[in-house]
Each structure stands twice: as structure tokens, then as C-alpha cells.
Design an enzyme around this catalytic site. Structure first.
Site, short mmCIF file in Angstrom:
data_model
loop_
_atom_site.label_atom_id
_atom_site.label_comp_id
_atom_site.label_asym_id
_atom_site.label_seq_id
_atom_site.Cartn_x
_atom_site.Cartn_y
_atom_site.Cartn_z
N PRO A 2 0.89 -1.27 -0.11
CA PRO A 2 0.02 0.06 -0.15
C PRO A 2 0.98 1.27 -0.09
O PRO A 2 1.91 1.09 0.33
CB PRO A 2 -0.89 -0.15 1.14
CG PRO A 2 -0.21 -1.28 2.22
CD PRO A 2 0.79 -1.83 1.21
N GLU A 3 0.43 2.41 -0.48
CA GLU A 3 0.96 3.72 -0.65
C GLU A 3 0.21 4.67 0.33
O GLU A 3 -0.82 4.28 1.10
CB GLU A 3 0.91 4.12 -1.95
CG GLU A 3 1.78 3.26 -3.00
CD GLU A 3 1.52 3.78 -4.31
OE1 GLU A 3 1.54 5.13 -4.60
OE2 GLU A 3 1.72 2.85 -5.37
N LYS A 61 4.62 5.86 4.53
CA LYS A 61 3.72 4.77 4.60
C LYS A 61 3.61 3.81 5.62
O LYS A 61 3.59 2.32 5.71
CB LYS A 61 4.43 3.81 3.27
CG LYS A 61 4.44 4.52 1.93
CD LYS A 61 5.17 3.79 0.80
CE LYS A 61 5.29 4.31 -0.36
NZ LYS A 61 5.88 3.58 -1.45
N ARG A 114 2.65 -11.60 2.11
CA ARG A 114 3.70 -12.13 1.65
C ARG A 114 5.06 -12.08 2.79
O ARG A 114 5.95 -12.42 2.64
CB ARG A 114 4.26 -11.03 0.65
CG ARG A 114 3.43 -11.30 -0.61
CD ARG A 114 3.87 -10.59 -1.97
NE ARG A 114 5.23 -10.55 -2.19
CZ ARG A 114 5.84 -10.12 -3.26
NH1 ARG A 114 5.28 -9.16 -3.72
NH2 ARG A 114 7.10 -10.41 -3.53
N ARG A 265 9.85 -1.25 -12.68
CA ARG A 265 8.50 -1.13 -12.17
C ARG A 265 7.74 -0.72 -13.54
O ARG A 265 8.04 0.21 -14.32
CB ARG A 265 8.23 -0.02 -11.02
CG ARG A 265 9.19 -0.15 -9.77
CD ARG A 265 8.72 -1.53 -9.45
NE ARG A 265 7.40 -1.44 -8.55
CZ ARG A 265 7.23 -0.83 -7.60
NH1 ARG A 265 7.88 0.00 -7.04
NH2 ARG A 265 5.75 -0.92 -7.30
#
Length: 290
Positions: A2-3, A61, A114, A265
Site C-alpha cells: 500500500p501507498e 507509508k 507475503r 517497475r
């Protein structure tokens, strides 16, 4: 992921625990890859038992859970971490449980599929040297002058540079693409080639994109991993202008969205209306940055 929008949504979602008392802290049984927790969980349990939650903050973050004695739990979700009040998506990726009393919530959970997230319990004085010293100005607060001072001499592409948390805190891959699209700037443009008006457009677009994403509680992508504190999906994915829209028509000029790779990316942009210099007529007509 998430950002900043997703982490800010997590922060707001767990605000109800402020004032609650810590009864215990533990790591539920988990056969998956262990996450980084410092100090050991038994030490965290001893240090927090009996204390109350005094506030919930955010640094870039990271979610910051503040306690009445000055201690701060720093939770960095990274790729797939979630800070939850509701039951988690699955039980086999549950990494941390804080049992609460004296408030509306019985527990706070950290879930991470993860296993890349981190948890650190720090004293308030350590936050400055361990967390704040590594981060730039928050993306919701940075000015054009500050951003230009941080990145203006860099030879990096602006899209890549915006991901540098030491320059500006909170922007990741998804929102960098959305910001540069709204600002009408080619993501491949070198920072040292950007003009003053372009830096101003980037900062204005940053505020607009991030605030709108927060209002929709972040983006839940096709893998469905990101959820808010109540285990509900975000909604900003329905408003993406370029991200994950390769080969689809540009919503502004009608051209075709393109995907390239920068710093390993994916970058999505419209080569027609995102220019290295000047403003395409469709960006002027859009009027969102006026």
C-alpha cells in the site's frame, strides 16, 4: 502497495482504539515466513501491557500507534500488510494480535500475506532518528519549492525520483503514474530538465490525486489484497486514469495509454498528452489543476 492513501485509510480506520487499554500482545501461530518484529514479541508484550493507546499517526507509508508512556509501535505494511480491526482475510497470514479493553474494539491485528511488513516498538526519541530521519516531507504537505530542492538537480526520470522516500514520503508506483498524468508530464523527463511551472503542477496534482484516493479509501487492485481496517475493499481503482490501463484510450485526449518499464517497475502514461515540455491542449482543457 500500500501507498500513502491506503496507509492513511488504515490509520483512520483504527482510530477507534484510541483510549483502549492493552491486555496482551502476541503472534498467533503462523507457518508462513515470519515477519521482522523488534524487539521480540515477549518483550513487546511486557512493555505494553496495562498501557493505553494515546493516538494513531502516520509517517509516509507507516502507521504509528502511540501509547501513554511515549512508546510508539511503527507498522510498515510494505507490499501486502494490513492493519485491521475486523477478522482478517485468512487466518494463516496473521502476524500480530493486540488484545484491547475499555473501548469499542476487542483487538487490533496485523495481517501480511507475503511477510515483507515490519513492526518495531520504539521510544518517542528513537522515532526521530530511526524513522523521521530517513523520510522526506510528507507528500500531502510538500511544497513545489521543497520538492524542487530535493530533486531538481537529479538526473533521474521524474517518475523514478518520486518513489524516493527520502525525497518525498508516501508516493509509490501507482500514484506516481497518476500524479504525472494529471500534471501532463512525461514520466521519462529528467528532474533537472523540469521547469518551475512543472514542479508546481506536480505538487498540485499530488494533493489532488492523494486526497481523492483517500476519500475512496485507497485502491484495491485485481489481486484483491488491499483492504481497509474493516476488511472492505477500497474504491479508488475505479477512478484510475492511467494505472493498469495499457492499450486503453486516454480519458483526456483519446490517445492510447502506453506501458513502459522504469527501474524494474511498470509505468503507465499517455505519450500524446504527457509531454517533456509545454502543455498539450487536452491538459489545459482538462482544467483540474486550475
Amino acid at each position: 502497495m500500500p501507498e500513502l492513501p491506503e496507509v492513511e485509510t488504515m490509520r483512520r480506520g483504527v482510530l477507534p482504539i484510541v483510549g483502549s487499554r492493552i491486555e496482551s500482545v502476541d503472534c498467533p501461530p503462523c507457518l508462513r515466513r515470519p515477519i521482522q518484529i523488534r524487539p521480540r514479541i515477549d518483550a513487546i508484550d511486557r512493555r505494553l501491557r496495562g498501557h493505553t493507546v494515546s493516538g494513531i499517526g502516520r509517517r509516509g507509508k507507516r502507521v504509528m500507534i502511540e501509547f501513554d508512556d511515549g512508546q510508539v509501535m511503527v507498522i510498515e505494511p510494505r507490499m501486502t500488510g494490513l492493519v485491521l480491526l475486523a477478522d482478517p482475510p485468512t487466518t494463516d497470514h496473521l502476524r500480530l494480535r493486540i488484545v484491547l479493553s475499555g473501548g469499542p474494539c476487542e483487538q487490533l491485528l496485523f495481517w501480511d500475506r507475503r511477510g515483507l511488513g515490519t513492526i518495531r516498538l520504539l521510544h518517542a526519541t528513537e522515532v526521530i532518528s530511526i524513522v523521521d530521519a530517513k523520510l522526506g516531507v510528507d507528500a500531502l504537505q510538500i511544497t513545489a519549492d521543497q520538492l524542487r530542492q530535493k530533486l531538481g538537480t537529479s538526473r533521474r526520470a521524474i517518475k523514478v525520483a518520486l518513489l524516493d522516500q527520502a525525497a518525498v514520503a508516501g508516493i509509490g508506483n501507482l500514484y506516481a503514474a497518476e500524479i504525472l498524468y494529471l500534471a501532463g508530464i512525461d514520466p521519462r523527463t529528467r528532474c533537472d530538465k523540469l521547469t518551475g511551472p512543472q514542479w508546481s503542477r506536480i505538487v498540485r496534482a499530488t494533493g489532488e490525486v492523494l486526497e481523492l484516493a483517500i476519500s475512496h479509501e485507497g485502491s484495491t487492485l485485481s489481486d484483491g489484497t488491499y483492504r481497509n481496517a474493516l476488511n472492505d475493499a477500497g474504491g479508488y481503482q475505479n477512478y484510475h486514469r492511467v494505472y493498469d490501463r495499457a492499450e486503453k484510450p486516454c480519458l483526456r485526449c483519446g490517445g492510447t495509454i502506453r506501458r513502459i518499464v522504469q527501474a524494474q517497475r511498470s509505468t503507465f502514461f499517455c505519450p500524446n498528452c504527457q509531454r517533456k515540455s509545454g502543455l498539450h491542449k487536452s491538459v489545459v482543457a482538462d482544467g483540474t489543476l486550475e
